[in-house]
Design a protein around this motif. Structure first.
Motif, PDB file in Angstrom:
ATOM      1  N   ARG A 385       0.804  -1.227   0.000  1.00  0.00           N
ATOM      2  CA  ARG A 385       0.000   0.000   0.000  1.00  0.00           C
ATOM      3  C   ARG A 385       0.837   1.278   0.000  1.00  0.00           C
ATOM      4  NH1 ARG A 385      -4.515  -2.270   4.332  1.00  0.00           N
ATOM      5  NH2 ARG A 385      -5.323  -3.916   2.943  1.00  0.00           N
ATOM      6  N   PRO A 386       1.807   1.448   0.912  1.00  0.00           N
ATOM      7  CA  PRO A 386       2.630   2.666   0.877  1.00  0.00           C
ATOM      8  C   PRO A 386       3.386   2.821  -0.445  1.00  0.00           C
ATOM      9  CG  PRO A 386       3.120   1.363   2.856  1.00  0.00           C
ATOM     10  CD  PRO A 386       2.174   0.572   2.028  1.00  0.00           C
ATOM     11  N   LYS A 387       3.799   1.695  -1.027  1.00  0.00           N
ATOM     12  CA  LYS A 387       4.520   1.739  -2.309  1.00  0.00           C
ATOM     13  C   LYS A 387       3.616   2.294  -3.406  1.00  0.00           C
ATOM     14  CE  LYS A 387       7.496  -2.173  -1.143  1.00  0.00           C
ATOM     15  NZ  LYS A 387       8.026  -3.474  -1.513  1.00  0.00           N
ATOM     16  N   MET A 388       2.343   1.876  -3.374  1.00  0.00           N
ATOM     17  CA  MET A 388       1.378   2.380  -4.357  1.00  0.00           C
ATOM     18  C   MET A 388       1.200   3.886  -4.187  1.00  0.00           C
ATOM     19  SD  MET A 388       0.089  -0.302  -6.165  1.00  0.00           S
ATOM     20  CE  MET A 388      -1.629  -0.121  -6.600  1.00  0.00           C
ATOM     21  N   GLY A 389       1.135   4.335  -2.925  1.00  0.00           N
ATOM     22  CA  GLY A 389       0.981   5.765  -2.638  1.00  0.00           C
ATOM     23  C   GLY A 389       2.184   6.561  -3.106  1.00  0.00           C
ATOM     24  N   HIS A 390       3.368   6.011  -2.867  1.00  0.00           N
ATOM     25  CA  HIS A 390       4.615   6.681  -3.275  1.00  0.00           C
ATOM     26  C   HIS A 390       4.673   6.825  -4.794  1.00  0.00           C
ATOM     27  CE1 HIS A 390       8.840   7.612  -3.784  1.00  0.00           C
ATOM     28  NE2 HIS A 390       8.954   6.545  -4.574  1.00  0.00           N
ATOM     29  N   ILE A 391       4.401   5.725  -5.516  1.00  0.00           N
ATOM     30  CA  ILE A 391       4.488   5.737  -6.979  1.00  0.00           C
ATOM     31  C   ILE A 391       3.451   6.676  -7.588  1.00  0.00           C
ATOM     32  CG2 ILE A 391       4.101   4.288  -9.037  1.00  0.00           C
ATOM     33  CD1 ILE A 391       5.355   1.964  -7.275  1.00  0.00           C
ATOM     34  N   ALA A 392       2.206   6.573  -7.118  1.00  0.00           N
ATOM     35  CA  ALA A 392       1.133   7.407  -7.671  1.00  0.00           C
ATOM     36  C   ALA A 392       1.436   8.893  -7.494  1.00  0.00           C
ATOM     37  CB  ALA A 392      -0.198   7.054  -7.021  1.00  0.00           C
ATOM     38  N   SER A 393       1.896   9.271  -6.294  1.00  0.00           N
ATOM     39  CA  SER A 393       2.144  10.696  -6.010  1.00  0.00           C
ATOM     40  C   SER A 393       3.411  11.215  -6.697  1.00  0.00           C
ATOM     41  CB  SER A 393       2.234  10.928  -4.496  1.00  0.00           C
ATOM     42  OG  SER A 393       3.254  10.136  -3.925  1.00  0.00           O
ATOM     43  N   ALA A 394       4.380  10.353  -6.903  1.00  0.00           N
ATOM     44  CA  ALA A 394       5.629  10.773  -7.553  1.00  0.00           C
ATOM     45  C   ALA A 394       5.463  10.944  -9.059  1.00  0.00           C
ATOM     46  CB  ALA A 394       6.729   9.757  -7.259  1.00  0.00           C
ATOM     47  N   LEU A 395       4.585  10.140  -9.666  1.00  0.00           N
ATOM     48  CA  LEU A 395       4.494  10.116 -11.133  1.00  0.00           C
ATOM     49  C   LEU A 395       3.235  10.789 -11.691  1.00  0.00           C
ATOM     50  CD1 LEU A 395       5.795   6.466 -11.812  1.00  0.00           C
ATOM     51  CD2 LEU A 395       7.071   8.604 -11.972  1.00  0.00           C
ATOM     52  N   SER A 396       2.425  11.409 -10.832  1.00  0.00           N
ATOM     53  CA  SER A 396       1.202  12.076 -11.287  1.00  0.00           C
ATOM     54  C   SER A 396       1.249  13.561 -10.953  1.00  0.00           C
ATOM     55  CB  SER A 396      -0.030  11.462 -10.605  1.00  0.00           C
ATOM     56  OG  SER A 396      -0.032  10.065 -10.709  1.00  0.00           O
ATOM     57  N   SER A 397       0.436  14.346 -11.670  1.00  0.00           N
ATOM     58  CA  SER A 397       0.299  15.773 -11.345  1.00  0.00           C
ATOM     59  C   SER A 397      -0.560  15.932 -10.091  1.00  0.00           C
ATOM     60  CB  SER A 397      -0.370  16.525 -12.496  1.00  0.00           C
ATOM     61  OG  SER A 397       0.216  16.213 -13.727  1.00  0.00           O
ATOM     62  N   LYS A 398      -1.620  15.125 -10.010  1.00  0.00           N
ATOM     63  CA  LYS A 398      -2.521  15.121  -8.854  1.00  0.00           C
ATOM     64  C   LYS A 398      -2.976  13.688  -8.615  1.00  0.00           C
ATOM     65  CE  LYS A 398      -4.301  19.739  -9.849  1.00  0.00           C
ATOM     66  NZ  LYS A 398      -5.359  20.476 -10.585  1.00  0.00           N
ATOM     67  N   VAL A 399      -3.259  13.373  -7.348  1.00  0.00           N
ATOM     68  CA  VAL A 399      -3.707  12.019  -7.008  1.00  0.00           C
ATOM     69  C   VAL A 399      -4.919  12.096  -6.084  1.00  0.00           C
ATOM     70  CG1 VAL A 399      -3.087   9.795  -5.974  1.00  0.00           C
ATOM     71  CG2 VAL A 399      -1.347  11.115  -7.155  1.00  0.00           C
ATOM     72  N   ILE A 400      -5.911  11.256  -6.378  1.00  0.00           N
ATOM     73  CA  ILE A 400      -7.058  11.095  -5.473  1.00  0.00           C
ATOM     74  C   ILE A 400      -7.018   9.658  -4.971  1.00  0.00           C
ATOM     75  CG2 ILE A 400      -9.565  11.203  -5.229  1.00  0.00           C
ATOM     76  CD1 ILE A 400      -9.577  13.082  -7.695  1.00  0.00           C
ATOM     77  N   VAL A 418      -2.023   3.705   2.344  1.00  0.00           N
ATOM     78  CA  VAL A 418      -1.524   4.142   1.040  1.00  0.00           C
ATOM     79  C   VAL A 418      -0.847   5.510   1.165  1.00  0.00           C
ATOM     80  CG1 VAL A 418      -2.170   4.758  -1.328  1.00  0.00           C
ATOM     81  CG2 VAL A 418      -3.290   2.819  -0.208  1.00  0.00           C
ATOM     82  N   GLU A 419      -1.495   6.417   1.898  1.00  0.00           N
ATOM     83  CA  GLU A 419      -0.979   7.783   2.068  1.00  0.00           C
ATOM     84  C   GLU A 419       0.363   7.804   2.804  1.00  0.00           C
ATOM     85  OE1 GLU A 419      -4.892  10.665   2.220  1.00  0.00           O
ATOM     86  OE2 GLU A 419      -4.439   9.473   3.990  1.00  0.00           O
ATOM     87  N   ALA A 420       0.620   6.765   3.601  1.00  0.00           N
ATOM     88  CA  ALA A 420       1.867   6.706   4.373  1.00  0.00           C
ATOM     89  C   ALA A 420       3.103   6.672   3.473  1.00  0.00           C
ATOM     90  CB  ALA A 420       1.856   5.481   5.291  1.00  0.00           C
ATOM     91  N   GLY A 421       2.921   6.284   2.200  1.00  0.00           N
ATOM     92  CA  GLY A 421       4.062   6.211   1.280  1.00  0.00           C
ATOM     93  C   GLY A 421       4.343   7.506   0.542  1.00  0.00           C
ATOM     94  N   VAL A 422       3.504   8.522   0.725  1.00  0.00           N
ATOM     95  CA  VAL A 422       3.676   9.793   0.006  1.00  0.00           C
ATOM     96  C   VAL A 422       4.808  10.597   0.652  1.00  0.00           C
ATOM     97  CG1 VAL A 422       2.566  11.957  -0.693  1.00  0.00           C
ATOM     98  CG2 VAL A 422       1.232   9.822  -0.618  1.00  0.00           C
ATOM     99  N   GLU A 423       5.770  11.043  -0.163  1.00  0.00           N
ATOM    100  CA  GLU A 423       6.884  11.842   0.358  1.00  0.00           C
ATOM    101  C   GLU A 423       6.429  13.290   0.573  1.00  0.00           C
ATOM    102  OE1 GLU A 423      10.240  11.306  -2.209  1.00  0.00           O
ATOM    103  OE2 GLU A 423      10.611   9.271  -1.473  1.00  0.00           O
ATOM    104  N   PRO A 424       7.066  14.001   1.540  1.00  0.00           N
ATOM    105  CA  PRO A 424       6.619  15.355   1.907  1.00  0.00           C
ATOM    106  C   PRO A 424       6.444  16.304   0.719  1.00  0.00           C
ATOM    107  CG  PRO A 424       8.271  14.595   3.451  1.00  0.00           C
ATOM    108  CD  PRO A 424       8.183  13.547   2.394  1.00  0.00           C
ATOM    109  N   GLN A 425       7.357  16.231  -0.248  1.00  0.00           N
ATOM    110  CA  GLN A 425       7.270  17.163  -1.390  1.00  0.00           C
ATOM    111  C   GLN A 425       6.044  16.900  -2.276  1.00  0.00           C
ATOM    112  OE1 GLN A 425       9.604  14.819  -1.030  1.00  0.00           O
ATOM    113  NE2 GLN A 425      10.276  13.934  -2.980  1.00  0.00           N
ATOM    114  N   ASN A 426       5.387  15.738  -2.074  1.00  0.00           N
ATOM    115  CA  ASN A 426       4.222  15.403  -2.899  1.00  0.00           C
ATOM    116  C   ASN A 426       2.885  15.522  -2.168  1.00  0.00           C
ATOM    117  OD1 ASN A 426       5.800  14.758  -5.199  1.00  0.00           O
ATOM    118  ND2 ASN A 426       6.240  12.724  -4.377  1.00  0.00           N
ATOM    119  N   PHE A 427       2.942  15.937  -0.863  1.00  0.00           N
ATOM    120  CA  PHE A 427       1.710  16.025  -0.067  1.00  0.00           C
ATOM    121  C   PHE A 427       0.641  16.875  -0.744  1.00  0.00           C
ATOM    122  CE2 PHE A 427       3.941  15.251   4.294  1.00  0.00           C
ATOM    123  CZ  PHE A 427       3.894  13.889   4.067  1.00  0.00           C
TER     124      PHE A 427
END
Length: 488
Positions: A385-400, A418-427
């Motif tokens: 789950r965190p990996k999915m959050g990290h990838i989605a937020s790193a490679l998209s303009s916006k994520v829901i 899922v949100e736990a994988g999002v890096e601070p710069q992508n919050f």
């Protein structure tokens, strides 16, 4: 009707009590389905143990019981067969009961983390277009010639598989293409089948709720190739480091395919856009409607398999150029007015999501935004789950972030994982909308002209699974409705 001793052929029996010369009617591993003169096979599952239901099967008229432990109290006139592993025994009993149908057609199994459904379905389509009567056992559907059946799981139980294969024999099917899952291999659902070929796609993080670690997951996949006969072919992706592992102990003839490495079958991507791919395969140019790097691998795999199964090169290339994408695999619609592209894809693993997002990013001009709607299933491997959050937020303009199939879990807890994988710069790029329909609507409202919406995770599924109930839900249908509203 079958003689018990005949359907026990190749079953490793430890002890037998009673007569194996009796004639039995049917075979079951669900005691509720047992009728007079049936065989009941007691399977130990993760939730329940079939041995606890032997008494039920006896009361309903079972003539024979196959088990790993003969009950202390037995019934006169009932035959008890003790075996080491009832799952393995069920595989042989099922194959024998249906007269070993896999031996009467050319059966090809496709295994790996991603691409199984696409490759199996496209092979079915290719060989059907080439004039052969074909069968398909996939996550999306089961095909017996042109007759369609609903698929229950990726690799069905041994009885169901052999029953479908027998129907295929009766219908004159020559080739059958089958998805082979790690669960199916581990639970011996494919053990007694005779394969003409095996295809390995790739291996990445998945099903670690079932397998204790990645090494076990890999080794289970490898077991499929270990069990292939010398008359079969083993075709693996040489660009995946696990491709070579699959071939280590197989008796089958070994072949490889790749885009980057040395391989028996090579392809090069010449063009890649939203209308399709232009590929060069073995010095021949080929246009396909399928999109993205991952589909270049899928196309190359079906080209190689078709060649190994004896089709002519030019015929293979011609038919591949006519094939359409598989249901829920990079399916897209474009709104008429704003030209918003909405893509629905089954990507539900970190690797698959990364592949789809990287494909979209390689095609888009970067003047448009990429809005991703994604979640994770409940009661499944939580470590991804965190990996999915990290990838989605790193490679998209916006994520829901939204609900997928929560099953018995709290959807908001899954989203938090899922949100736990999002890096601070992508919050700032992310938001959560638990209701999936509302999340898709929000994405459509956020999208501007020429923007791209990716709705990932459910693909071909036409339901959402909540607390044991399946509710009608179709990502493609829903996003299409919202886009049409924007066009008004």
């Amino acid at each position: 009707m079958s003689v018990l001793k005949d359907i026990l052929y190749k079953v490793n029996m430890k002890a037998v009590t009673g007569d194996t010369g009796v004639t039995v009617n049917d075979i079951h591993f669900d005691s509720r389905k047992v009728k007079l003169n049936d065989v009941f096979v007691a399977i130990r599952g993760s939730i329940s143990d079939g041995h606890d239901f032997i008494k039920n099967a006896e009361n309903q008229g079972a003539l024979a019981i196959v088990c790993e432990e003969i009950p202390k109290e037995t019934i006169n006139g009932v035959t008890y067969i003790e075996v080491e592993d009832t799952k393995k025994a069920l595989a042989y009993i099922s194959a024998n009961y249906y007269d070993n149908p896999s031996e009467k057609l050319k059966l090809v199994g496709v295994t790996g983390t991603n691409g199984k459904t696409t490759i199996a379905t496209l092979l079915y389509d290719l060989f059907t277009k080439a004039g052969y009567k074909c069968g398909l056992l996939s996550t999306v559907k089961v095909m017996v010639g042109s007759e369609e059946h609903t698929a229950i799981r990726t690799t069905p139980d041994s009885i169901t598989i052999n029953s479908y294969l027998k129907d295929m024999n009766d219908a004159g099917v020559e080739f059958c293409f089958m998805e082979v899952s790690s669960h199916g291999i581990d639970q011996h659902r494919t053990t007694a089948l005779k394969f003409k070929g095996g295809i390995f796609t790739n291996l990445s993080h998945d099903h670690l709720d079932y397998h204790k670690d990645f090494a076990e997951y890999r080794d289970v996949k490898k077991r499929f190739f270990d069990e292939l006969p010398s008359s079969a072919f083993a075709l693996t992706n040489a660009d995946d480091k696990n491709g070579a592992v699959m071939l280590q102990n197989t008796k089958a003839k070994k072949y490889t395919y790749a885009l980057k490495s040395y391989a028996d079958y090579k392809a090069q991507i010449l063009e890649n856009n939203f209308t399709g791919l232009l590929l060069k395969i073995d010095e021949q140019e080929l246009w396909t409607r399928l999109i993205g790097n991952f589909n270049a691998y899928n196309i190359l795999a079906i080209y190689a398999a078709a060649d190994l199964l004896g089709l002519q090169t030019l015929e293979i290339l011609r038919i591949i150029s006519e094939l359409n994408s598989v249901s829920g695999r990079f399916q897209y619609v474009i709104s008429k007015k704003e030209k918003i592209t909405a893509i629905v894809d089954y990507a539900h693993t970190p690797d698959a999501l990364k592949n789809v997002l990287e494909t979209i990013n390689s095609i888009r001009t970067k003047n448009e935004e990429l809005i991703t709607v994604v979640g994770c299933g409940g009661d499944r491997d939580a470590t991804k789950r965190p990996k999915m959050g990290h990838i989605a937020s790193a490679l998209s303009s916006k994520v829901i972030f939204t609900s997928d199939n929560p099953r018995t879990e709290d959807p908001e807890k899954i989203i938090a994982d899922v949100e736990a994988g999002v890096e601070p710069q992508n919050f700032k790029k992310t938001m959560s909308v638990t209701n999936r329909k509302q999340a898709i609507k929000t994405a459509c409202q956020m999208a501007g002209p020429n923007d791209i919406i990716l709705i990932a995770g459910k693909g071909h599924e036409t339901y959402q699974e909540v607390n044991g109930e399946r509710i009608d839900f179709d990502d493609l249908k829903i996003v299409n409705e919202f886009l049409k509203q924007l066009d008004k």
